[in-house]
Design a protein around this motif. Structure first.
Motif, PDB file in Angstrom:
ATOM      1  N   GLU A 109       3.712  -8.890  -0.897  1.00  0.00           N
ATOM      2  CA  GLU A 109       4.524  -7.760  -0.461  1.00  0.00           C
ATOM      3  C   GLU A 109       4.576  -7.725   1.064  1.00  0.00           C
ATOM      4  N   ASP A 110       5.709  -7.241   1.565  1.00  0.00           N
ATOM      5  CA  ASP A 110       5.840  -7.062   3.004  1.00  0.00           C
ATOM      6  C   ASP A 110       4.835  -6.022   3.484  1.00  0.00           C
ATOM      7  N   THR A 111       4.408  -6.158   4.723  1.00  0.00           N
ATOM      8  CA  THR A 111       3.552  -5.175   5.363  1.00  0.00           C
ATOM      9  C   THR A 111       4.374  -4.457   6.415  1.00  0.00           C
ATOM     10  N   LEU A 137      -5.198  -2.157  11.798  1.00  0.00           N
ATOM     11  CA  LEU A 137      -4.175  -3.199  11.762  1.00  0.00           C
ATOM     12  C   LEU A 137      -4.430  -4.285  12.789  1.00  0.00           C
TER      13      LEU A 137
END
Length: 139
Positions: A109-111, A137
């Motif tokens: 999945e995209d972040t 992050l």
């Protein structure tokens, strides 16, 4: 000729996120410029507060060296931002959603990294930048 908030922001993003060029990033700041990431805990790898162009240059060069060469860059087609001007011509705010693609095989999945940056400008350069993002992050 004075640069617009759009031009200042784009140059900052290109120097930092896109090319990881600490020299170009530092040159976007005034000689006494301040870079702050107020949500970063003390002792984190990503610098919390840097004062002066040379401190910004050195600390960001060291940070960029720690990142792997194959670290994914943002997907510009999926990412976006909105610049907000303020009642002061020397202050603008960037509201950013940066998208990093999933693992590339269709299974990841995209972040999305959402953040807010507050820029204070002097003579077309960044005099102070406050960068608000989730500390977890940054590695």
């Amino acid at each position: 000729m004075s640069r617009t908030p759009q031009e200042i922001f784009q140059a900052y993003v290109y120097a930092g996120s896109m090319t990881r060029d600490a020299d170009a990033l530092a040159e976007a700041f005034t000689e006494d410029g301040v870079f702050e990431a107020p949500l970063m805990p003390a002792g984190a790898v990503f610098p919390r507060r840097l004062v002066g162009r040379e401190a910004i240059r050195g600390a960001m060069a060291a940070y960029y060296e720690r990142q792997t060469a194959d670290a994914p860059g943002p997907n510009l087609e999926k990412s976006g931002y909105v610049l907000h001007t303020t009642s002061s011509p020397d202050v603008f705010i960037a509201e950013i959603d940066t998208v990093f693609d999933g693992d590339g095989d269709g299974g990841g999945e995209d972040t999305v990294v959402s953040l807010v940056q507050i820029f204070r400008i002097r003579d077309g350069k960044i005099a102070r930048l406050r960068d608000y993002f989730a500390p977890g992050l940054m590695s």
